[in-house]
Design a protein around this motif. Sequence first.
Motif, PDB file in Angstrom:
ATOM      1  N   LEU A  16      41.257  11.274 -25.432  1.00  0.00           N
ATOM      2  CA  LEU A  16      40.166  10.788 -26.459  1.00  0.00           C
ATOM      3  C   LEU A  16      39.579   9.381 -26.056  1.00  0.00           C
ATOM      4  O   LEU A  16      38.553   9.063 -26.290  1.00  0.00           O
ATOM      5  CB  LEU A  16      41.078  10.387 -27.849  1.00  0.00           C
ATOM      6  CG  LEU A  16      41.489  11.510 -28.552  1.00  0.00           C
ATOM      7  CD1 LEU A  16      42.423  11.279 -29.798  1.00  0.00           C
ATOM      8  CD2 LEU A  16      40.213  12.596 -28.907  1.00  0.00           C
ATOM      9  N   GLU A  17      40.209   8.843 -25.181  1.00  0.00           N
ATOM     10  CA  GLU A  17      39.746   7.550 -24.624  1.00  0.00           C
ATOM     11  C   GLU A  17      38.701   7.703 -23.869  1.00  0.00           C
ATOM     12  O   GLU A  17      37.651   6.737 -23.886  1.00  0.00           O
ATOM     13  CB  GLU A  17      41.051   6.664 -23.781  1.00  0.00           C
ATOM     14  CG  GLU A  17      41.951   6.212 -24.839  1.00  0.00           C
ATOM     15  CD  GLU A  17      43.000   5.487 -23.888  1.00  0.00           C
ATOM     16  OE1 GLU A  17      42.719   5.327 -22.726  1.00  0.00           O
ATOM     17  OE2 GLU A  17      44.031   4.995 -24.165  1.00  0.00           O
ATOM     18  N   LEU A  18      38.515   8.817 -23.157  1.00  0.00           N
ATOM     19  CA  LEU A  18      37.209   9.346 -22.550  1.00  0.00           C
ATOM     20  C   LEU A  18      36.173   9.242 -22.962  1.00  0.00           C
ATOM     21  O   LEU A  18      34.987   9.081 -22.748  1.00  0.00           O
ATOM     22  CB  LEU A  18      37.432  10.370 -21.657  1.00  0.00           C
ATOM     23  CG  LEU A  18      38.752  10.393 -20.611  1.00  0.00           C
ATOM     24  CD1 LEU A  18      38.939  11.777 -20.114  1.00  0.00           C
ATOM     25  CD2 LEU A  18      38.604   9.290 -19.644  1.00  0.00           C
ATOM     26  N   HIS A  19      36.279   9.834 -24.499  1.00  0.00           N
ATOM     27  CA  HIS A  19      35.209   9.933 -25.335  1.00  0.00           C
ATOM     28  C   HIS A  19      34.880   8.711 -26.614  1.00  0.00           C
ATOM     29  O   HIS A  19      33.988   8.786 -27.355  1.00  0.00           O
ATOM     30  CB  HIS A  19      35.254  11.208 -26.285  1.00  0.00           C
ATOM     31  CG  HIS A  19      35.740  12.458 -25.528  1.00  0.00           C
ATOM     32  ND1 HIS A  19      34.699  13.017 -24.846  1.00  0.00           N
ATOM     33  CD2 HIS A  19      36.777  13.195 -25.254  1.00  0.00           C
ATOM     34  CE1 HIS A  19      35.316  14.123 -24.246  1.00  0.00           C
ATOM     35  NE2 HIS A  19      36.620  13.878 -24.286  1.00  0.00           N
ATOM     36  N   ASN A  20      35.425   7.547 -26.129  1.00  0.00           N
ATOM     37  CA  ASN A  20      35.421   6.343 -26.979  1.00  0.00           C
ATOM     38  C   ASN A  20      35.919   6.760 -28.272  1.00  0.00           C
ATOM     39  O   ASN A  20      35.398   6.334 -29.347  1.00  0.00           O
ATOM     40  CB  ASN A  20      34.059   5.940 -27.002  1.00  0.00           C
ATOM     41  CG  ASN A  20      33.963   4.343 -27.338  1.00  0.00           C
ATOM     42  OD1 ASN A  20      35.029   3.649 -27.319  1.00  0.00           O
ATOM     43  ND2 ASN A  20      32.756   4.072 -27.826  1.00  0.00           N
ATOM     44  N   ILE A  21      37.220   7.518 -28.405  1.00  0.00           N
ATOM     45  CA  ILE A  21      37.545   7.962 -29.782  1.00  0.00           C
ATOM     46  C   ILE A  21      38.905   7.185 -30.016  1.00  0.00           C
ATOM     47  O   ILE A  21      39.699   7.190 -28.948  1.00  0.00           O
ATOM     48  CB  ILE A  21      37.661   9.474 -29.993  1.00  0.00           C
ATOM     49  CG1 ILE A  21      36.121   9.949 -30.139  1.00  0.00           C
ATOM     50  CG2 ILE A  21      38.226   9.548 -31.418  1.00  0.00           C
ATOM     51  CD1 ILE A  21      36.141  11.334 -30.183  1.00  0.00           C
ATOM     52  N   LYS A  22      39.243   6.629 -31.100  1.00  0.00           N
ATOM     53  CA  LYS A  22      40.564   6.343 -31.425  1.00  0.00           C
ATOM     54  C   LYS A  22      41.330   6.907 -32.188  1.00  0.00           C
ATOM     55  O   LYS A  22      40.607   7.420 -33.164  1.00  0.00           O
ATOM     56  CB  LYS A  22      40.603   4.672 -31.902  1.00  0.00           C
ATOM     57  CG  LYS A  22      40.113   3.571 -31.009  1.00  0.00           C
ATOM     58  CD  LYS A  22      40.234   2.298 -31.670  1.00  0.00           C
ATOM     59  CE  LYS A  22      39.845   1.418 -30.364  1.00  0.00           C
ATOM     60  NZ  LYS A  22      40.222  -0.195 -31.021  1.00  0.00           N
ATOM     61  N   LEU A  23      42.605   7.340 -32.072  1.00  0.00           N
ATOM     62  CA  LEU A  23      43.387   7.804 -32.959  1.00  0.00           C
ATOM     63  C   LEU A  23      44.395   7.225 -33.456  1.00  0.00           C
ATOM     64  O   LEU A  23      45.094   6.290 -32.931  1.00  0.00           O
ATOM     65  CB  LEU A  23      44.342   8.850 -32.076  1.00  0.00           C
ATOM     66  CG  LEU A  23      45.379   9.860 -32.559  1.00  0.00           C
ATOM     67  CD1 LEU A  23      44.824  10.746 -33.743  1.00  0.00           C
ATOM     68  CD2 LEU A  23      46.086  10.457 -31.479  1.00  0.00           C
TER      69      LEU A  23
END
Length: 234
Positions: A16-23
């Motif tokens: 997800l970090e590659l897509h600038n998304i936080k979980l």
Amino acid sequence: GESFLAEIIKDWANSLELHNIKLAYLPSPGIVKLRLTAFGKDENILVKKIDNCIKDLKKIIPGLIYGYGNDKMEGVVGEILKQKGFTVSTAESCTGGTVAKMLTSKSGSSAYFHGSIVCYSNTSKKELLDVDENEINNYGAVSKEVVEQMAIAVRKKFHTDFGLATSGIAGPTGGTEDKPVGTIWIAVSSANKVESKKLKLGYNRERNIHVSALSVLNLLRLQLSWLLSTCLFP
């Protein structure tokens, strides 16, 4: 549980970090919500990114995902029952009517919910559901044998497509060495299949009742998915 889920999806979570998304993990009794947060200037692009990530997640844990946003288990299950014209009834011991309450919390539930029998004592299990006394004596009320009989009997009593049953030791007292507090058996019966599951929960009575009710509804959800996938129902 959160740690169990995190281990299964760790590679996906790291990507997800590659897509600038936080979980974020948002656990509650019996359920773990996953919150995805995207950062950027174009909302359409962000929504598309999140949707694609969700599609990837569904490939990893298809059977564990029951809903999105504010969906509740009883609402999701109820909607499937309503859409397919299925009916359900419940036989509850340790949950004391909680499963029935959850199912009937949804408007329009009369279309699929026919009724419930709260058979808390062994006597009521025998008299109201015709559970074999020998099975209770041999295996105990908290057992696979008894809970499956309960699920089958309540389905026949109410003439429904599915029968749900719960029997366990909610606590905080009543446990034994063989069956400690938090030992719960749940079952789902249909004309095609009877499935049961043993839960090993903790000592919190309220939590045990809630998780047991949630779990038997989830077992129904999984059986519905199985039946629909096998084309046994139109």
